[in-house]
Design an enzyme around this catalytic site. Structure first.
Site, PDB file in Angstrom:
ATOM      1  N   TRP A 275     -71.259  -2.814 -16.573  1.00 37.34           N
ATOM      2  CA  TRP A 275     -70.108  -4.107 -17.115  1.00 37.34           C
ATOM      3  C   TRP A 275     -70.113  -4.417 -19.031  1.00 37.34           C
ATOM      4  O   TRP A 275     -69.706  -4.164 -19.346  1.00 37.34           O
ATOM      5  CB  TRP A 275     -69.467  -5.178 -17.051  1.00 37.34           C
ATOM      6  CG  TRP A 275     -68.959  -4.322 -15.365  1.00 37.34           C
ATOM      7  CD1 TRP A 275     -69.626  -5.329 -13.939  1.00 37.34           C
ATOM      8  CD2 TRP A 275     -67.476  -4.578 -15.004  1.00 37.34           C
ATOM      9  NE1 TRP A 275     -68.507  -4.419 -12.750  1.00 37.34           N
ATOM     10  CE2 TRP A 275     -67.492  -3.415 -13.257  1.00 37.34           C
ATOM     11  CE3 TRP A 275     -66.026  -3.257 -15.847  1.00 37.34           C
ATOM     12  CZ2 TRP A 275     -65.983  -3.239 -13.321  1.00 37.34           C
ATOM     13  CZ3 TRP A 275     -65.681  -2.875 -15.145  1.00 37.34           C
ATOM     14  CH2 TRP A 275     -64.681  -3.637 -13.850  1.00 37.34           C
TER      15      TRP A 275
ATOM     16  N   LYS B 231     -63.441 -12.253  -7.555  1.00 40.46           N
ATOM     17  CA  LYS B 231     -65.009 -11.883  -7.289  1.00 40.46           C
ATOM     18  C   LYS B 231     -65.620 -12.991  -6.018  1.00 40.46           C
ATOM     19  O   LYS B 231     -66.238 -13.056  -4.768  1.00 40.46           O
ATOM     20  CB  LYS B 231     -65.989 -11.707  -8.144  1.00 40.46           C
ATOM     21  CG  LYS B 231     -65.285 -10.816  -8.694  1.00 40.46           C
ATOM     22  CD  LYS B 231     -65.765  -9.388  -8.405  1.00 40.46           C
ATOM     23  CE  LYS B 231     -65.127  -7.885  -9.245  1.00 40.46           C
ATOM     24  NZ  LYS B 231     -65.671  -7.910 -10.389  1.00 40.46           N
TER      25      LYS B 231
ATOM     26  N   ASP C 113     -69.616 -13.229 -19.330  1.00 39.80           N
ATOM     27  CA  ASP C 113     -69.019 -12.436 -18.532  1.00 39.80           C
ATOM     28  C   ASP C 113     -70.092 -12.808 -16.997  1.00 39.80           C
ATOM     29  O   ASP C 113     -70.936 -12.056 -16.438  1.00 39.80           O
ATOM     30  CB  ASP C 113     -69.362 -10.741 -18.191  1.00 39.80           C
ATOM     31  CG  ASP C 113     -68.545 -10.660 -17.202  1.00 39.80           C
ATOM     32  OD1 ASP C 113     -67.944 -11.015 -16.399  1.00 39.80           O
ATOM     33  OD2 ASP C 113     -68.309  -8.865 -17.508  1.00 39.80           O
TER      34      ASP C 113
HETATM   35  C1  LIG Z   1     -65.694  -6.915 -11.629  1.00 40.83           C
HETATM   36  C2  LIG Z   1     -65.879  -6.703 -12.912  1.00 40.83           C
HETATM   37  C3  LIG Z   1     -65.446  -7.438 -14.569  1.00 40.83           C
HETATM   38  C4  LIG Z   1     -64.204  -6.246 -14.469  1.00 40.83           C
HETATM   39  O1  LIG Z   1     -63.027  -7.190 -13.985  1.00 40.83           O
HETATM   40  P1  LIG Z   1     -61.429  -7.264 -14.017  1.00 40.83           P
HETATM   41  O2  LIG Z   1     -60.624  -8.618 -13.485  1.00 40.83           O
HETATM   42  O3  LIG Z   1     -61.742  -5.906 -13.480  1.00 40.83           O
HETATM   43  O4  LIG Z   1     -61.302  -6.961 -15.668  1.00 40.83           O
HETATM   44  C5  LIG Z   1     -65.938  -6.763 -15.046  1.00 40.83           C
HETATM   45  N1  LIG Z   1     -67.509  -7.821 -15.595  1.00 40.83           N
HETATM   46  C6  LIG Z   1     -67.980  -7.861 -14.131  1.00 40.83           C
HETATM   47  C7  LIG Z   1     -69.176  -8.786 -13.873  1.00 40.83           C
HETATM   48  C8  LIG Z   1     -67.303  -7.531 -13.035  1.00 40.83           C
HETATM   49  O5  LIG Z   1     -67.596  -7.711 -12.033  1.00 40.83           O
END
Ligand SMILES: *Cc1c(COP(=O)(O)O)cnc(C)c1O
Length: 362
Positions: A104, A196, A172
């Site tokens: 990511w 999540k 993030d």
């Molecule tokens: C799931 C995830 C993403 C992508 O998220 P979306 O909401 O589907 O764009 C990005 N970074 C991390 C760390 C993730 O777990």
């Protein structure tokens, strides 16, 4: 609640049963209004109260001062934030540092290249992202340092935030939002999709220092500007009302558990149960995160020494009423996502299954 299986999905993922019950009630009718939460105007008093409560609670749970920080409800997921952060904070020729601790983070870096001159400040890719890369120095004049607090795919997590000096730290936090107590005041901006650990898909939670937002680029479309969301309290256009409502319910649940410290203690206990089981049964099982101090509380990843047995273990888990254990398609193996709402009984059931399988096949 009807029959519940053990849902190890990485996201969208398990939510507290009490939250689901209350949300179901809200879908039928909200606040005796004669309307469903799905039907009320985002400008009406019922939704306004829900929205304001979620903003206040998010900052309070994270321990952030509302005079310094803003909570924003955006859309497009973390993937859109990968583009929005550099769109707001980079100009051609300007530098930002990216610590690439997983797939990511690599994607975030890739999107920044459209806007400025992002640098890969550190990466653990050569070690298959099996640990958090710790050594780096921010580039001179760097606009921000970007990290991924929890690497959902690879199963690593930051427990000590990097020292970035005066450079704004951007994170993030998609897969460990509300999972543990940290000094969230170290972040200039932290974002994550709710799906999540915090709520349904559809809302992106952003907390940002107002003084950092004041440095954002003004020459971008309004809908992509953090300051538009700040100035309009995330009501510039129609927010994802239902998702914000459920996030508010989850925040209430976190507070009822005793806040992030209490939630973290449970998460540490659950994760230890699983890691200890895997470590005792190594080399039959091979935990993929080599640096134990970087092991994620949220996503536990492992392989089998004999990969040909992996389909059989997956089938055995399905039979035992478990779902979502297949590792991300980019890495294979297994991944147990054990977010806040995942019950300890499910972790114990998985540990038992792992022991039983190793005894039979090892
Ligand atoms: C799931 C995830 C993403 C992508 O998220 P979306 O909401 O589907 O764009 C990005 N970074 C991390 C760390 C993730 O777990």
């Amino acid at each position: 609640m009807s029959h519940r299986i053990y849902n190890f999905s990485a996201g969208p993922a398990v939510l507290p049963e009490s939250v689901l019950e209350e949300a179901a009630q809200g879908v039928r009718e909200i606040n005796g209004s004669g309307m469903s939460i799905l039907e009320v105007s985002h400008r009406g008093k019922d939704y306004e109260a829900i929205h304001a409560d979620a903003e206040t609670r998010l900052l309070r749970v994270l321990g952030l001062d509302p005079t310094e920080y803003a909570a924003l409800f955006m859309q497009g997921g973390a993937s859109q934030q990968f583009a929005q952060v550099p769109q707001n904070f980079l100009k051609p020729g300007q530098v930002a540092d990216y610590v690439v601790s997983g797939d990511w983070g690599a994607k975030a870096l890739g999107e920044a290249k459209f806007y400025g001159d992002p640098r890969e400040a550190a990466s653990s890719k050569a070690d298959k992202y099996s640990h958090i890369p710790k050594d780096f120095t921010a580039s001179a004049g760097s606009r921000y340092v970007h990290i991924t607090t929890n690497n959902t795919i690879e199963g690593t997590e930051y427990f000590v935030l990097p020292d970035v000096g005066e450079t704004p730290l951007v994170a993030d936090m998609s897969s460990d939002y509300l999972a543990l107590k940290r000094d969230y005041g170290k972040f200039a901006l932290a974002y994550g999709g709710a799906q999540k650990n915090v709520g349904p898909a559809g809302v992106t939670l952003v907390v940002a220092r107002k003084s950092f937002l004041a440095t954002a680029n003004a020459d971008i479309p309004k809908i992509y500007s953090y300051n538009t969301f700040l100035e309009n309290r995330s009501l510039f256009n129609t927010p994802p009302t239902f998702a914000v409502y459920v996030v508010g319910l989850t925040l209430k649940w976190v507070e009822a558990q005793g806040g992030l410290g209490a939630v973290e203690a449970v998460n540490r206990h659950k994760a230890a149960l699983l890691y200890n089981t895997l470590d005792l049964l190594t080399p039959f099982y091979q935990p993929t995160v080599t640096d134990k101090s970087d092991r994620s509380l949220m996503n536990v990843t492992w392989r089998l020494a004999d990969e040909s047995l992996e389909p059989e273990l997956l089938a055995a888990s399905k039979k035992a009423g478990m779902d979502g254990l297949k590792g991300h398609r980019s890495v294979g193996g297994f991944r147990a996502s054990i977010y806040n709402a995942f019950p300890e009984a499910g972790v114990r059931a998985l540990a038992d299954l792992l022991r039983d399988f190793a005894n039979r096949k090892g």
